[in-house]
Structures are given as C-alpha cells and as structure tokens.
Motif scaffolding. Structure first.
Motif, PDB file in Angstrom:
ATOM      1  N   ARG A   1      18.146  22.160  52.490  1.00  0.00           N
ATOM      2  CA  ARG A   1      17.662  20.930  53.124  1.00  0.00           C
ATOM      3  C   ARG A   1      17.602  20.999  54.641  1.00  0.00           C
ATOM      4  O   ARG A   1      16.929  20.185  55.268  1.00  0.00           O
ATOM      5  N   ALA A   2      18.306  21.934  55.266  1.00  0.00           N
ATOM      6  CA  ALA A   2      18.291  22.063  56.724  1.00  0.00           C
ATOM      7  C   ALA A   2      17.353  23.187  57.121  1.00  0.00           C
ATOM      8  O   ALA A   2      17.612  24.352  56.826  1.00  0.00           O
ATOM      9  N   ALA A   3      16.231  22.841  57.750  1.00  0.00           N
ATOM     10  CA  ALA A   3      15.237  23.837  58.137  1.00  0.00           C
ATOM     11  C   ALA A   3      14.727  23.527  59.537  1.00  0.00           C
ATOM     12  O   ALA A   3      14.420  22.380  59.857  1.00  0.00           O
ATOM     13  N   PHE A   4      14.643  24.564  60.369  1.00  0.00           N
ATOM     14  CA  PHE A   4      14.186  24.437  61.746  1.00  0.00           C
ATOM     15  C   PHE A   4      13.023  25.406  61.967  1.00  0.00           C
ATOM     16  O   PHE A   4      13.058  26.537  61.473  1.00  0.00           O
ATOM     17  N   PRO A   5      12.011  24.999  62.732  1.00  0.00           N
ATOM     18  CA  PRO A   5      10.963  25.961  63.085  1.00  0.00           C
ATOM     19  C   PRO A   5      11.504  27.017  64.038  1.00  0.00           C
ATOM     20  O   PRO A   5      12.537  26.821  64.693  1.00  0.00           O
ATOM     21  N   LEU A   6      10.792  28.123  64.149  1.00  0.00           N
ATOM     22  CA  LEU A   6      11.250  29.222  64.992  1.00  0.00           C
ATOM     23  C   LEU A   6      11.473  28.777  66.431  1.00  0.00           C
ATOM     24  O   LEU A   6      12.422  29.213  67.083  1.00  0.00           O
ATOM     25  N   ASP A   7      10.619  27.887  66.931  1.00  0.00           N
ATOM     26  CA  ASP A   7      10.748  27.423  68.315  1.00  0.00           C
ATOM     27  C   ASP A   7      12.058  26.685  68.566  1.00  0.00           C
ATOM     28  O   ASP A   7      12.473  26.521  69.715  1.00  0.00           O
ATOM     29  N   GLU A   8      12.719  26.209  67.506  1.00  0.00           N
ATOM     30  CA  GLU A   8      13.963  25.453  67.649  1.00  0.00           C
ATOM     31  C   GLU A   8      15.177  26.246  67.176  1.00  0.00           C
ATOM     32  O   GLU A   8      16.209  25.679  66.841  1.00  0.00           O
TER      33      GLU A   8
ATOM     34  N   GLN B   1      18.066  27.189  57.471  1.00  0.00           N
ATOM     35  CA  GLN B   1      16.988  28.163  57.384  1.00  0.00           C
ATOM     36  C   GLN B   1      16.003  27.980  58.537  1.00  0.00           C
ATOM     37  O   GLN B   1      15.771  26.861  58.998  1.00  0.00           O
ATOM     38  N   ILE B   2      15.446  29.089  58.986  1.00  0.00           N
ATOM     39  CA  ILE B   2      14.401  29.084  60.001  1.00  0.00           C
ATOM     40  C   ILE B   2      13.060  29.283  59.298  1.00  0.00           C
ATOM     41  O   ILE B   2      12.908  30.200  58.486  1.00  0.00           O
ATOM     42  N   VAL B   3      12.121  28.412  59.603  1.00  0.00           N
ATOM     43  CA  VAL B   3      10.791  28.452  58.994  1.00  0.00           C
ATOM     44  C   VAL B   3       9.853  29.178  59.946  1.00  0.00           C
ATOM     45  O   VAL B   3       9.678  28.758  61.095  1.00  0.00           O
TER      46      VAL B   3
END
Length: 345
Positions: A311-318, A336-338
C-alpha cells in the motif's frame, strides 16, 4: 533514463543516464517496482557497503523484459519477470551447491554494484525468471524478500506441527510468520515491541502475539506444553535477542539466525548444553536460485497475504522522502518505489 544515485549516506540524487544495451548472455529489464529492503536502509544510513558509494541501490525488483542480448534463449521480450540479485561465477563449489553468497566472485545487484532504483537494468539472462502477466507488479516485487524467508525455512527444516517463535514482526518477520503457517507449523508465536506490527502478524496468521519482553518466556512455555519452541527465528538483528533466543527453544531445538547484527557482535554459545541437548544453529540471509522460483510460485498462487506490503508506493522522484519517512510509518510493512507505468491489470 532516470536513476536514483545514493551519492553519500542519507542523500539521493536523480541522474539522467543512457539506457544500457544488453551484451551477450544479458537481458534488458524495464524496472516497474522496487521494494525498499532493510539492507537498503543500512546502506542509506551509512552502516553497510559504504565502499560502493556512489551507487544505485535496490534489489527487490520486478519489471518487463525489453531486449535480449546475443545468445539468449528461453526468454521473451514483453514478458514480466523477477531477477535473482546474486551473481556468482556459476562454476565453483559453492555455486554448484546454490550457496552463491560464498562464491569468491560473488556480486550483488544494488549492494556491490548498481541496482534497480533506475528505469532500466541490464542483468545476466540466466538470473531472469519469467512471471505471469496477470500478477500485479507490486506483488511480484515481493519475490526476493520472500525468497530469503523460503531459504531460512529450508535450512531450518521446518515441517508441519512444529512450534515456531518469530522474534520481530517487521516486514520480514511477518513473512516468516506467514510462511510458517503455510508450511503447517503450529503454534506460530510472534513477538515485537510494536503492538501495531504484532496485530498485523496475528491478522496474517500468527497464533500468539507478545509485546511484553518480560512475559515472553512464559508465553512461549504456555504455548508449547512447557518445552520451548521447536524453532526460533531471530529476525531483528540484536545481540541481546539472539542470547534470549537460546533460552526460548526446546532441548533439541533450532535457532535460525536471520537478523543482521554488527560485525563485532558475538554470541556466547553454551557449548556443553548445545552438545547434550542436540541443539542447532544455522545462518541464512538471502534467497537465491531455487529459493526465488519457490517464492514466486507461492506468490503466484496466493499463498500469502500481500496487502500490508503493497500500500505504500512512491514515485522515483520522491525516493528521498520515501527513505526519510520510512521509520515514521510502522504500519507500512514495505515501501515500494514505482518506476514504470502504474500496473492496471
């Protein structure tokens, strides 16, 4: 392509890099999701692999095969896949026994070389494992951490009806709990100082949860007819907890040493008791080879509860924010990094 480079402990920078081309025996993978591992946190905090910086970390990853180098057979462009992070020579005594971490030439993606916090990766094709297209990327990204747990269970030779104590209810501790229940171990006892994480472990299959260290021994004895646990898994990496674990397993029991401690930490093993009681200790840290295949099979067939991990996902920029905030989010068992497009299947 973009890549997140850990330039120094605690600091990521996003760099633009050329998309690499696969050479002979290699595959190009477009990375979709990468889980943040405890090892990644150790590297981020400057406690591990400092000699590898600057580096692109990340090794719990999945993505899509986008190109194949000369001589590669058995893989298909456009297919989803997971990748074994451990690169051995493939020829030595240890590689032949699937003990790749002991290979004199061993390298690890994201630890001793650039890893998966990048939009594309070139990897040895022999380490690419095709995955079904109908399994979401966020679930496939759990293959590597689950493989580590599979290997620990294999080395401990856990079987149905055995009592197991898991020390630590963090991300990997929770996976230990779930795999023990899948194997048929009973009862499965879990302990952690975090009531939230113990509750999640109970929701995921633990039979007994303990948050009070002072009551742990009594709880274990009550759950095991006064004997102690058949198997104790230390999943925290704390010297004091390892010492306590020796007193929580039954005579003839097994200690699975899994949590990473500092390099100077030592455990005072009672030699005579170990001999007379026929106790055993085995270390295990990373899944490799068949462990990865078995972990993927378990995930594909829905044998584990994965929602608390995805449930915890961040884009690469973050990615900087993701790492900086991870200790403030104990309810997120995995972050997870998306990197690729969001999975909509």
């Amino acid at each position: 392509m973009r890549a997140a480079v850990l330039t120094r402990p605690g600091r990521f920078e996003i760099e633009e890099r050329p998309i690499p081309a696969p050479g002979p025996g290699e595959a190009l993978v477009r990375v979709a999701r990468v889980g943040i591992c405890g090892t990644d946190l150790h590297i981020f905090n400057g406690h591990y692999a400092a000699e590898s910086l600057p580096m692109v970390p990340g090794h719990e990853f999945t993505g899509t095969i986008t190109a194949l180098g000369p001589g590669v057979a058995g893989l298909e462009v456009g297919r989803r896949a997971v990748v074994d992070m451990n690169i051995g020579c493939g020829r030595c005594f240890w590689c032949r026994r699937n003990e790749i971490l002991n290979c004199p030439e061993m390298r690890q993606m994201g630890i001793t070389m650039d890893g998966a916090f990048a939009e594309y990766m070139v990897v040895p094709a022999r380490l690419v494992i095709p995955a079904p297209d109908d399994v979401p990327f966020e679930v496939l990204a759990l293959t590597e951490p689950l493989a580590c747990v599979v290997r620990a269970a294999r080395k401990a030779q856990v079987t149905f009806g055995q009592s197991v104590l898991v020390i630590g209810a963090g991300p990997v501790g929770n996976l230990h709990v779930q795999l023990m229940r899948t194997i048929g171990a009973a009862p499965v006892i879990v302990t952690d100082l975090s009531p939230e994480r113990v509750r999640m472990a109970l929701d995921c299959g633990a039979d007994v949860g303990v948050t009070d260290p002072g009551g742990l021994r009594q709880a274990v004895l009550e759950a095991t007819d006064g004997r102690g646990a058949d198997v104790v898994i230390e999943s925290v990496g704390n010297r004091a907890l390892y010492a306590a674990a020796l007193g929580l397993m039954r005579k003839g029991g097994h200690l699975a040493a899994f949590g990473l401690t500092g390099p100077e930490d030592r455990l005072a093993l009672p030699i005579l008791d170990t001999i007379l009681n026929e106790n055993s200790v085995a270390g295990s840290v990373a899944g490799m080879g068949q462990d990865m295949h078995d972990a993927l099979t378990l995930l594909v067939h829905g044998r584990l509860t994965t929602a608390p991990f995805t449930r915890a996902a961040f884009p690469l920029d973050e990615i900087q924010q993701a790492f900086d905030s991870i200790n403030d989010r104990p309810g997120d068992l995995k972050t997870q990094i998306v990197l690729g497009e969001e999975d909509t299947r």
